[in-house]
Design a protein around this motif. Structure first.
Motif, PDB file in Angstrom:
ATOM      1  N   ALA A  49       0.843  -1.197   0.000  1.00 28.80           N
ATOM      2  CA  ALA A  49       0.000   0.000   0.000  1.00 28.80           C
ATOM      3  C   ALA A  49       0.879   1.248   0.000  1.00 28.80           C
ATOM      4  CB  ALA A  49      -0.910   0.002   1.222  1.00 28.80           C
ATOM      5  N   THR A  50       0.238   2.389  -0.184  1.00 29.40           N
ATOM      6  CA  THR A  50       0.937   3.672  -0.200  1.00 29.40           C
ATOM      7  C   THR A  50       0.244   4.628   0.772  1.00 29.40           C
ATOM      8  OG1 THR A  50      -0.437   4.300  -2.082  1.00 29.40           O
ATOM      9  CG2 THR A  50       1.743   3.400  -2.572  1.00 29.40           C
ATOM     10  N   GLY A  51       0.636   5.896   0.732  1.00 31.50           N
ATOM     11  CA  GLY A  51       0.013   6.892   1.591  1.00 31.50           C
ATOM     12  C   GLY A  51       0.860   7.194   2.816  1.00 31.50           C
ATOM     13  N   ALA A  52       0.528   8.280   3.487  1.00 33.53           N
ATOM     14  CA  ALA A  52       1.277   8.718   4.663  1.00 33.53           C
ATOM     15  C   ALA A  52       1.253   7.663   5.767  1.00 33.53           C
ATOM     16  CB  ALA A  52       0.704  10.042   5.176  1.00 33.53           C
ATOM     17  N   SER A  53       0.207   6.864   5.825  1.00 31.61           N
ATOM     18  CA  SER A  53       0.066   5.867   6.898  1.00 31.61           C
ATOM     19  C   SER A  53       1.110   4.760   6.815  1.00 31.61           C
ATOM     20  CB  SER A  53      -1.330   5.248   6.854  1.00 31.61           C
ATOM     21  OG  SER A  53      -1.513   4.520   5.654  1.00 31.61           O
ATOM     22  N   GLN A  54       1.741   4.608   5.658  1.00 34.64           N
ATOM     23  CA  GLN A  54       2.649   3.474   5.459  1.00 34.64           C
ATOM     24  C   GLN A  54       4.126   3.837   5.623  1.00 34.64           C
ATOM     25  OE1 GLN A  54       1.096   0.360   4.933  1.00 34.64           O
ATOM     26  NE2 GLN A  54      -0.671   1.676   5.366  1.00 34.64           N
ATOM     27  N   PHE A  55       4.432   5.093   5.916  1.00 29.13           N
ATOM     28  CA  PHE A  55       5.830   5.551   5.970  1.00 29.13           C
ATOM     29  C   PHE A  55       6.697   4.685   6.877  1.00 29.13           C
ATOM     30  CE2 PHE A  55       4.742  10.304   4.946  1.00 29.13           C
ATOM     31  CZ  PHE A  55       4.586   9.975   3.610  1.00 29.13           C
ATOM     32  N   GLN A  56       6.288   4.563   8.147  1.00 30.53           N
ATOM     33  CA  GLN A  56       7.114   3.849   9.124  1.00 30.53           C
ATOM     34  C   GLN A  56       7.202   2.354   8.791  1.00 30.53           C
ATOM     35  OE1 GLN A  56       4.839   6.109   9.958  1.00 30.53           O
ATOM     36  NE2 GLN A  56       5.878   7.628  11.225  1.00 30.53           N
ATOM     37  N   PHE A  57       6.082   1.788   8.367  1.00 30.02           N
ATOM     38  CA  PHE A  57       6.068   0.368   8.026  1.00 30.02           C
ATOM     39  C   PHE A  57       7.037   0.063   6.883  1.00 30.02           C
ATOM     40  CE2 PHE A  57       4.226  -2.699   4.966  1.00 30.02           C
ATOM     41  CZ  PHE A  57       4.550  -3.861   5.644  1.00 30.02           C
ATOM     42  N   LEU A  58       6.983   0.840   5.820  1.00 33.71           N
ATOM     43  CA  LEU A  58       7.854   0.576   4.671  1.00 33.71           C
ATOM     44  C   LEU A  58       9.323   0.807   5.014  1.00 33.71           C
ATOM     45  CD1 LEU A  58       5.754   2.069   1.718  1.00 33.71           C
ATOM     46  CD2 LEU A  58       6.058  -0.339   2.345  1.00 33.71           C
ATOM     47  N   GLU A  59       9.576   1.784   5.861  1.00 33.06           N
ATOM     48  CA  GLU A  59      10.954   2.034   6.306  1.00 33.06           C
ATOM     49  C   GLU A  59      11.476   0.826   7.075  1.00 33.06           C
ATOM     50  OE1 GLU A  59      14.279   3.949   6.000  1.00 33.06           O
ATOM     51  OE2 GLU A  59      12.457   4.950   5.289  1.00 33.06           O
ATOM     52  N   GLN A  60      10.639   0.282   7.955  1.00 37.58           N
ATOM     53  CA  GLN A  60      11.041  -0.870   8.764  1.00 37.58           C
ATOM     54  C   GLN A  60      11.130  -2.157   7.941  1.00 37.58           C
ATOM     55  OE1 GLN A  60      12.052  -1.169  11.903  1.00 37.58           O
ATOM     56  NE2 GLN A  60      11.888   1.026  12.343  1.00 37.58           N
ATOM     57  N   LEU A  61      10.274  -2.285   6.930  1.00 35.88           N
ATOM     58  CA  LEU A  61      10.274  -3.498   6.105  1.00 35.88           C
ATOM     59  C   LEU A  61      11.625  -3.674   5.408  1.00 35.88           C
ATOM     60  CD1 LEU A  61       8.335  -5.816   5.331  1.00 35.88           C
ATOM     61  CD2 LEU A  61       7.747  -4.505   3.276  1.00 35.88           C
ATOM     62  N   GLN A  62      12.252  -2.557   5.054  1.00 38.45           N
ATOM     63  CA  GLN A  62      13.554  -2.611   4.390  1.00 38.45           C
ATOM     64  C   GLN A  62      14.673  -3.076   5.322  1.00 38.45           C
ATOM     65  OE1 GLN A  62      14.188   1.099   1.953  1.00 38.45           O
ATOM     66  NE2 GLN A  62      12.101   1.468   2.630  1.00 38.45           N
ATOM     67  N   GLN A  63      14.431  -3.009   6.616  1.00 38.34           N
ATOM     68  CA  GLN A  63      15.442  -3.422   7.598  1.00 38.34           C
ATOM     69  C   GLN A  63      15.404  -4.927   7.881  1.00 38.34           C
ATOM     70  OE1 GLN A  63      17.297  -0.761   8.242  1.00 38.34           O
ATOM     71  NE2 GLN A  63      15.751   0.475   7.202  1.00 38.34           N
ATOM     72  N   ARG A  91       2.939   4.888  -7.949  1.00 42.45           N
ATOM     73  CA  ARG A  91       4.089   4.176  -8.520  1.00 42.45           C
ATOM     74  C   ARG A  91       5.383   4.877  -8.103  1.00 42.45           C
ATOM     75  NH1 ARG A  91       2.286   4.819 -14.470  1.00 42.45           N
ATOM     76  NH2 ARG A  91       1.109   6.480 -13.448  1.00 42.45           N
ATOM     77  N   LYS A  92       5.397   6.193  -8.218  1.00 41.57           N
ATOM     78  CA  LYS A  92       6.573   6.972  -7.811  1.00 41.57           C
ATOM     79  C   LYS A  92       6.874   6.755  -6.322  1.00 41.57           C
ATOM     80  CE  LYS A  92       8.065  11.852  -7.456  1.00 41.57           C
ATOM     81  NZ  LYS A  92       9.354  11.797  -8.171  1.00 41.57           N
ATOM     82  N   TYR A  93       5.825   6.799  -5.517  1.00 44.85           N
ATOM     83  CA  TYR A  93       5.940   6.593  -4.065  1.00 44.85           C
ATOM     84  C   TYR A  93       6.635   5.266  -3.767  1.00 44.85           C
ATOM     85  CZ  TYR A  93       4.029   5.672   0.706  1.00 44.85           C
ATOM     86  OH  TYR A  93       3.861   5.359   2.029  1.00 44.85           O
ATOM     87  N   LEU A  94       6.138   4.184  -4.378  1.00 49.93           N
ATOM     88  CA  LEU A  94       6.683   2.866  -4.081  1.00 49.93           C
ATOM     89  C   LEU A  94       8.103   2.687  -4.612  1.00 49.93           C
ATOM     90  CD1 LEU A  94       3.556   0.607  -4.640  1.00 49.93           C
ATOM     91  CD2 LEU A  94       4.754   0.991  -2.482  1.00 49.93           C
ATOM     92  N   LYS A  95       8.349   3.226  -5.799  1.00 50.89           N
ATOM     93  CA  LYS A  95       9.696   3.133  -6.371  1.00 50.89           C
ATOM     94  C   LYS A  95      10.709   3.826  -5.457  1.00 50.89           C
ATOM     95  CE  LYS A  95      10.217   4.087 -10.781  1.00 50.89           C
ATOM     96  NZ  LYS A  95      10.960   2.905 -11.315  1.00 50.89           N
TER      97      LYS A  95
END
Length: 253
Positions: A49-63, A91-95
């Motif tokens: 997913a995208t959006g402001a709500s996913q910032f922390q989750f996506l940052e942590q997923l990369q770790q 698309r830009k957000y996820l990339k």
């Protein structure tokens, strides 16, 4: 304060002290699901997913230690007519936020600016049929939507997996409020979106919902009648779904 956990119908609800703890816990859980699928069959399919709500989750997923070269990634939605260069493009957000960094095996983008939206919908639907999704990472909108299935267009028995939808005013105001667009007139009126059945047939759903502005939607998700008036209520019927909240989102519980 530590994490608290409870059940609502089939839905597991976890409340964390803060957004960082929520994002990290969700990322660890998703990594475990992905790795289990890779161990079982050698590959896995993921929706992000995208959006402001996913910032922390996506940052942590990369770790997390994840074999990205064995993962095929899809996403939930994209604005109709929007080029990938637009600041609000999903698309830009996820990339930029994760996919260019982790380099999955393959990424299938939903092209909002495809010249023929209906042909693009069909293309993406066929890809989803070819790649049964093991893990879907989603959020909940302020109006209770999942993906861009706003109450007026949400259909629990939709025959389609992907469709062109009209965005309701509450949804468009949320996009404006999050700072993606300068004025309400700039927010697109239509999007290409996965449908509710497309989400519900995913094997595991991880739903990440931070922020007090989502508190009303979270309350309704857990307490309202299961209906398209609050599309996220359907998550209570999924056999393997976790709703991850911070204190703000859980404020009305």
């Amino acid at each position: 304060m530590n994490e608290t956990e409870f059940q609502k119908d089939n839905l597991t609800v976890k409340v964390f002290p803060g957004t960082d703890e929520m994002g990290k816990a969700a990322a660890i859980s998703v990594a475990e699901k992905l790795n289990a699928a890779i161990t079982e069959k050698g590959f896995t399919n993921l929706i992000l997913a995208t959006g402001a709500s996913q910032f922390q989750f996506l940052e942590q997923l990369q770790q997390q230690a994840i074999a990205w070269k064995k993962i095929t990634v899809f996403h939930l939605d994209e604005y109709k007519g929007m080029p990938v260069t637009h600041p609000a493009s999903f698309r830009k957000y996820l990339k930029e936020r994760i996919l260019d960094r982790v380099q999955p095996k393959q990424v299938h983008y939903l092209n909002g600016d495809a010249p023929d939206a209906e042909a693009e919908v069909l293309r993406y639907e066929n890809l989803l049929n070819e790649h049964p999704i093991d893990v879907a990472c989603i959020g909940i909108g302020e109006n209770g939507h999942i993906a861009f299935n706003d109450p007026p267009v949400a259909d629990f028995n939709d025959p389609k997996l992907v469709k062109v939808v009209e965005l309701d005013e509450a949804c468009r105001k949320q996009q404006l409020g999050e700072g993606w667009f300068p004025t309400l007139d700039d927010v697109p009126t239509h999007a290409l979106s996965l449908t509710i059945p497309a989400i519900m047939r995913c094997k595991h759903i991880s739903c990440v919902v931070p922020d007090e502005r989502k508190a009303e939607a979270v309350y309704n998700t857990l307490n309202a009648e299961i209906s398209t008036a609050c599309p996220a209520t359907i998550l209570r019927t999924h056999p393997d779904c976790v709703l991850n909240l911070d204190q703000g989102a859980a404020l009305k519980l």
